[in-house]
Design a protein around this motif. Sequence first.
Motif, PDB file in Angstrom:
ATOM      1  N   TRP A  78       0.804  -1.248   0.018  1.00 27.77           N
ATOM      2  CA  TRP A  78      -0.092  -0.006   0.076  1.00 27.77           C
ATOM      3  C   TRP A  78       0.913   1.259   0.006  1.00 27.77           C
ATOM      4  CZ3 TRP A  78       0.832   1.348   5.200  1.00 27.77           C
ATOM      5  CH2 TRP A  78       1.333   0.574   6.225  1.00 27.77           C
ATOM      6  N   ASN A  79       1.581   1.482  -1.094  1.00 24.12           N
ATOM      7  CA  ASN A  79       2.680   2.720  -1.234  1.00 24.12           C
ATOM      8  C   ASN A  79       1.794   3.993  -1.052  1.00 24.12           C
ATOM      9  OD1 ASN A  79       4.474   0.661  -1.910  1.00 24.12           O
ATOM     10  ND2 ASN A  79       4.180   0.932  -3.826  1.00 24.12           N
ATOM     11  N   TYR A  80       0.457   4.103  -1.475  1.00 20.97           N
ATOM     12  CA  TYR A  80      -0.049   5.467  -1.448  1.00 20.97           C
ATOM     13  C   TYR A  80      -1.202   5.555  -0.330  1.00 20.97           C
ATOM     14  CZ  TYR A  80       2.240   6.365  -5.880  1.00 20.97           C
ATOM     15  OH  TYR A  80       3.173   6.515  -6.890  1.00 20.97           O
ATOM     16  N   GLY A  81      -1.285   4.256   0.415  1.00 20.77           N
ATOM     17  CA  GLY A  81      -1.904   4.203   1.378  1.00 20.77           C
ATOM     18  C   GLY A  81      -3.349   3.251   1.298  1.00 20.77           C
ATOM     19  N   PHE A  82      -4.037   2.736   2.367  1.00 23.28           N
ATOM     20  CA  PHE A  82      -5.187   2.002   2.196  1.00 23.28           C
ATOM     21  C   PHE A  82      -6.323   2.370   2.817  1.00 23.28           C
ATOM     22  CE2 PHE A  82      -2.689   1.139   6.307  1.00 23.28           C
ATOM     23  CZ  PHE A  82      -4.081   1.152   7.085  1.00 23.28           C
TER      24      PHE A  82
END
Length: 219
Positions: A78-82
């Motif tokens: 989740w590089n940009y978030g989740f």
Amino acid sequence: MRKYVIIGVQGSGKGTQATLLARAFDLVHISVGDIFRWHVQSHTKLGAQVRRTMAAGDLVGDDLVEGVVRDRLTQHDWNYGFIIDGFPRSARQAEFFLESYDIDGVIHLDLPDAEVRRRVLARRLCSRCGMDYNLIADRPAEEGRCEVCGGDLVPREDDTDQALAERLRQYHEKIDPVLELFRRKEYVVTVDARPDIETVQHEIRRRLGLPFSTAVQEA
């Protein structure tokens, strides 16, 4: 990086709304329900346990849910978030989550019990390919027949009046303390889940201060 929790009773559309946000903002959508359904459909040992629990109208235990969530989040994809859907479902799970992750917001989709009952009891599942239908908004051209594979559409095993009544009771008993805990941290935005999908999505973005430039497309 954005990290959100979405909370809502069955039928509130939290899976759809989470998917829309994930697509628009490159978030990983983590659905605890989908993880459990995969285990049920794959006939794993965990799946058998979950199936017995759901058929009885009960919620899966805290230890099991925490373990599944912890394992999923350790994948770090989740590089940009989740956005996580279906967790936490108890005050204990909420405390575990707050201790482990910094979150940016909790989306609470509010839906009256009467509307929950109307939506949930209209759900159907293809007995052959597993395609989901809702007879209110997604009625197939041929009654009772899957448009993808032609299989029979049947109610979910746990979608009975008795099981739903018990799930609603347990939901309110467990989720109300969770929301209160998050509200004390000023994380919660409550959105009316009764309007159409696009209206609910725009209200979520407005309340979270997210841009509207990305078009809303139904999941």
